[in-house]
Design an enzyme around this catalytic site. Structure first.
Site: not given
Ligand SMILES: NC(=O)C1=CN([C@@H]2O[C@H](COP(=O)(O)OP(=O)(O)OC[C@H]3O[C@@H](n4cnc5c(N)ncnc54)[C@H](O)[C@@H]3O)[C@@H](O)[C@H]2O)C=CC1
Ligand SMILES: N[C@@H](CC=O)C(=O)O
Ligand code: NA
Length: 457
Positions: A17, A46, A106, A130, A133, A191, A206
């Site tokens: 994201v 970061a 979430k 937003e 969820v 996740e 959620k």
């Molecule tokens: N991937 C999806 O479709 C969706 C994800 N989300 C939420 O969005 C958030 C991000 O998800 P993704 O982008 O999929 O995760 P991801 O695992 O792809 O990216 C996480 C990023 O955060 C950085 N990171 C993690 N811990 C760190 C730390 N301690 N210090 C510095 N950087 C750190 C990592 O280096 C990476 O760049 C999560 O809370 C996830 O639940 C929400 C809706 C949809």
């Molecule tokens: N892992 C989650 C990402 C969005 O919240 C999902 O599959 O719905």
């Molecule tokens: Na939403």
């Protein structure tokens, strides 16, 4: 040329994201500045490892491992790291340094939401979420603002894209759960630990957020009943379709009255359920999500769209960026959460719903009557029974409440076994559990093949 005040944006996390948010912010920055009345400057991203590959790429000069310095220089902090710590600490630091915060986390909101909202309220900052969820689907604002004048009665939601993708693949291509999960992970839907998806924890988080917003109360994650999809088999998915249903992982949030105590409250639960093919939720495919909501005056509303995926979720994050920027321009305190109703959160045992129970029974006269009497003895009214003699039951095992294991059923259908598929009228979870226990100890029942709740009838 209009001169905008410049707002400094810190991004924590550059993954699925985060990388998309950085790219879209840079691509459409001028347009978003016009909409918000402020220049939006991404001052840094970061990450854990500045050398890691990302799609799309983030310019190297923006990457840092020093999240704290970034936070202290920002007007708006976007947290897209996930997990509880250090995300919680960083968000509190951001709020206390006067920044507005946007998060998609979430897991954090469902466990530490009240602490974060209180901290924001105390300093007049705003916490936007937003994307937490339904990914790209606008659902937080509609619940918080558009429906604030109505009374939400019930929500049936497909709120996890990964599990919907998996169940859909199992249904439409016959793929295994493991293979479909690998694809969902590669597409950036899952996740960081996909157990959170398949065990239902992400959907439960959620559900806690949705129920708190919908009923203007606090629904703690610990009070959300949760079953995942790991025990769902392809055979179950197939037999559901033959019976006119599709299996979906549902989040069900509702107002209800406990049938025994008469206490009125709310409940939230997540579990696989049979959804009739004619219901709009049955047509939600792939990683899409949908929230089917019933409100007292508005009636039924459905919110539908991409529930996961970096690019799609970035849309919701950037909507929050524009809202936060507008508030910075206009000034004034943020809007507090309206979670002050303090309604009792009732447990799964207060729920009433319909069930479909599949039994392997001894194929002899009088069995049907005996089974029917077990149901009626426990106050569960049978709506329909379908029987097929000698149908294989091996493999049709696993999901639901109190089901048999393959070992219990055996790898082959025993001689003289019939399969009974029993649909019930609404019954309480307590009565259903007592019925299942009695069926288990009945001499004519060889195995409880599956017990699934039926929603959306
Ligand atoms: N991937 C999806 O479709 C969706 C994800 N989300 C939420 O969005 C958030 C991000 O998800 P993704 O982008 O999929 O995760 P991801 O695992 O792809 O990216 C996480 C990023 O955060 C950085 N990171 C993690 N811990 C760190 C730390 N301690 N210090 C510095 N950087 C750190 C990592 O280096 C990476 O760049 C999560 O809370 C996830 O639940 C929400 C809706 C949809
Ligand atoms: N892992 C989650 C990402 C969005 O919240 C999902 O599959 O719905
Ligand atoms: Na939403």
């Amino acid at each position: 040329m209009i001169e905008y005040r410049n707002l400094r944006i810190a991004l924590l996390g550059g993954g699925s994201v985060g990388a998309q948010v950085a790219a879209q912010l840079q691509q459409h920055g001028d347009e978003l500045a016009q909409r918000s009345g402020a220049g939006l400057e991404l001052i840094g991203v970061a990450v854990r490892d500045v050398t890691a590959a990302r799609t799309p790429e983030i310019p190297q000069h923006l990457l840092t491992t020093d999240a704290e310095s970034l936070i202290l220089s920002a007007d708006i902090v976007i947290e897209l790291m996930g997990g509880i710590e250090p995300a919680r600490t960083y968000i509190l630091q951001a709020i206390n340094s006067g920044a507005d915060v946007i998060t998609a986390n979430k897991a954090l909101l469902a466990t530490h939401g009240p602490e974060l909202f209180d901290a924001a309220e105390q300093v007049g900052a705003q916490l936007y979420y937003e994307a937490a969820v339904g990914g790209a689907i606008p659902i937080i604002r509609p619940l918080r603002d558009s429906l604030a004048g109505d009374r939400v009665e019930r929500i049936l939601g497909i709120v996890n894209g990964t599990t919907n993708f998996i169940l859909d693949r199992m249904d439409t291509t016959g793929e295994s759960l493991e293979d479909a999960l690998a694809t969902a992970t590669a597409l950036g839907y899952a996740e960081a630990d996909p157990t959170a998806d398949v065990e239902g924890h992400d959907a439960a988080q959620k559900a806690a957020i949705l129920a708190s917003l919908a009923f203007h109360t606090t629904v703690p994650l610990a009070d959300v009943y949760c079953e995942g999809i790991t025990k769902i088999t392809r055979a179950q998915v197939e037999s559901a379709r033959k019976g006119g249903y599709v299996i979906k992982l549902l989040a069900v949030c509702e107002r209800l009255v406990d049938p025994i105590t008469g206490v009125a409250g709310v409940s939230a639960r997540v579990h696989p359920a049979l959804v009739p093919l004619a219901h709009p939720l049955a047509a939600v495919h792939g990683a899409n999500n949908a929230v089917f909501l019933t409100a007292e005056a508005a009636g039924n509303l459905m919110f539908y769209g991409a529930g996961a995926g970096g690019r799609e979720t970035a849309s919701a994050v950037l909507g929050d960026v524009v809202s936060a920027a507008r508030r910075h321009v206009i000034g004034g305190p943020g809007v507090a959460e309206s979670t002050h109703a303090d309604l009792p959160v009732l447990s799964i045992s207060s729920v009433t719903t319909r069930y479909q129970i599949t039994l392997a029974v001894v194929d002899q006269p009088g069995v049907l009557a005996e089974i029917a009497s077990i149901f009626s003895d426990h106050e569960v009214s049978v709506e329909a029974v379908a029987q097929s003699v000698g149908e294989p039951v091996a493999g049709v095992v696993g999901a639901g409440i109190g089901t048999a294991t393959s070992a219990e059923i055996g790898s082959e259908s025993p001689q003289g076994t019939a399969t009974l598929v029993i649909g019930t009228h609404e019954a309480s979870e307590a009565d259903l559990a007592a019925t299942v226990a009695a069926l288990k100890s009945s001499d004519v029942v060889r195995a409880i093949v599956s017990v699934l709740r039926v929603e959306g009838l």
